[in-house]
Design a protein around this motif. Structure first.
Motif, PDB file in Angstrom:
ATOM      1  N   ASP A   1       2.483  12.736   2.949  1.00  0.00           N
ATOM      2  CA  ASP A   1       2.245  11.585   3.826  1.00  0.00           C
ATOM      3  C   ASP A   1       3.213  10.444   3.502  1.00  0.00           C
ATOM      4  N   PHE A   2       3.455  10.214   2.222  1.00  0.00           N
ATOM      5  CA  PHE A   2       4.397   9.170   1.809  1.00  0.00           C
ATOM      6  C   PHE A   2       5.801   9.505   2.303  1.00  0.00           C
TER       7      PHE A   2
ATOM      8  N   TRP B   1      -1.602   4.038  10.739  1.00  0.00           N
ATOM      9  CA  TRP B   1      -1.141   4.993   9.739  1.00  0.00           C
ATOM     10  C   TRP B   1      -2.067   4.979   8.538  1.00  0.00           C
ATOM     11  N   ASN B   2      -2.212   6.143   7.880  1.00  0.00           N
ATOM     12  CA  ASN B   2      -3.063   6.170   6.688  1.00  0.00           C
ATOM     13  C   ASN B   2      -2.356   5.447   5.538  1.00  0.00           C
ATOM     14  N   ALA B   3      -3.054   5.284   4.421  1.00  0.00           N
ATOM     15  CA  ALA B   3      -2.534   4.477   3.306  1.00  0.00           C
ATOM     16  C   ALA B   3      -1.223   5.008   2.756  1.00  0.00           C
ATOM     17  N   GLU B   4      -1.111   6.326   2.576  1.00  0.00           N
ATOM     18  CA  GLU B   4       0.127   6.905   2.040  1.00  0.00           C
ATOM     19  C   GLU B   4       1.285   6.778   3.033  1.00  0.00           C
ATOM     20  N   GLN B   5       1.006   6.988   4.317  1.00  0.00           N
ATOM     21  CA  GLN B   5       2.050   6.827   5.340  1.00  0.00           C
ATOM     22  C   GLN B   5       2.506   5.373   5.398  1.00  0.00           C
ATOM     23  N   THR B   6       1.545   4.447   5.327  1.00  0.00           N
ATOM     24  CA  THR B   6       1.877   3.022   5.316  1.00  0.00           C
ATOM     25  C   THR B   6       2.745   2.684   4.107  1.00  0.00           C
ATOM     26  N   ALA B   7       2.392   3.220   2.945  1.00  0.00           N
ATOM     27  CA  ALA B   7       3.203   2.991   1.743  1.00  0.00           C
ATOM     28  C   ALA B   7       4.615   3.547   1.942  1.00  0.00           C
TER      29      ALA B   7
ATOM     30  N   SER C   1      -1.795  -0.359  10.973  1.00  0.00           N
ATOM     31  CA  SER C   1      -3.167   0.163  10.930  1.00  0.00           C
ATOM     32  C   SER C   1      -3.302   1.547  11.558  1.00  0.00           C
TER      33      SER C   1
ATOM     34  N   ARG D   1       6.571   1.217   4.270  1.00  0.00           N
ATOM     35  CA  ARG D   1       6.978   0.012   3.518  1.00  0.00           C
ATOM     36  C   ARG D   1       8.100   0.323   2.520  1.00  0.00           C
TER      37      ARG D   1
END
Length: 195
Positions: free
Chosen positions: A16-17, A35-41, A33, A44
């Motif tokens: 996902d990252f 995207w899940n947390a890993e995709q968002t990370a 919002s 970024r």
């Protein structure tokens, strides 16, 4: 940096990252919002890499000497040129493992609308490995220019990139270690053990 370099820098993260890093150019704005947390990370991380590279003295120096008429577009061309040098720098087996993983991830997930039509072509035509061929990289740069409105300023940059190739190669040798030192998410060293 473009897809290959971003993939390399993010390879130590989860799928996902890595996916977030690969599709980040298709994600606009601060609202992540969807995207899940890993995709968002990952998104970024991609943006941090871009900011680091864009402000690096090597890149600002290259942009300052780019032909004035095409200077506004030179950053786009450089992203692909850096991927060319990344492809040539990575050992063939490392690059193949990375590209196989990137293609598997991209083939199994939808890309944002801005990248949706390009991603299947990127995978099918093996762009990440083909960046090692400077002729292919230059054709890809010109191809992006055809999708922009007005004269193809990216295609107009190709002769300058060809003439400046050796200098760009030397400058990449300064840039690549710096970006790796600052932002590489490398896989863990040694065998993976359970808890």
């Amino acid at each position: 940096m473009n897809f290959l370099a971003h993939g390399w820098l993010a390879r130590g993260g989860s799928d996902d990252f890595l996916y977030g890093n690969l599709i980040a150019d298709g994600v606009k704005g601060a609202d992540l919002s969807a995207w899940n947390a890993e995709q968002t990370a990952g998104i970024r991380h991609h943006r941090r890499v871009d900011a680091f590279v864009d402000s690096h003295p090597v890149v600002t120096g290259v942009l300052a000497r780019a032909p004035r008429r095409q200077r506004r577009y030179a950053g786009i061309a450089l992203d692909l040129v850096w991927d060319h040098f990344t492809a040539r720098t990575l050992a063939s087996d490392e690059r193949c493992r990375l590209t196989d993983r990137c293609y598997r991830i991209l083939a199994g997930r939808p890309a944002p609308a801005r990248l949706a039509t390009m991603m299947p072509i990127l995978v099918e035509q093996d762009w990440l490995n083909r960046y090692a061929d400077f002729g292919f990289t230059c054709r890809a740069i010109a191809g992006i220019g055809r999708r922009l409105s007005g004269p193809n300023r990216l295609a107009e940059l190709v002769p300058w990139l060809e003439e400046d190739y050796e200098r760009l190669a030397r400058e990449f040798e300064w840039l690549w270690p710096a970006v790796n030192d600052a932002l590489e998410v490398a896989p863990p060293k040694g065998p993976v053990t359970g808890p």
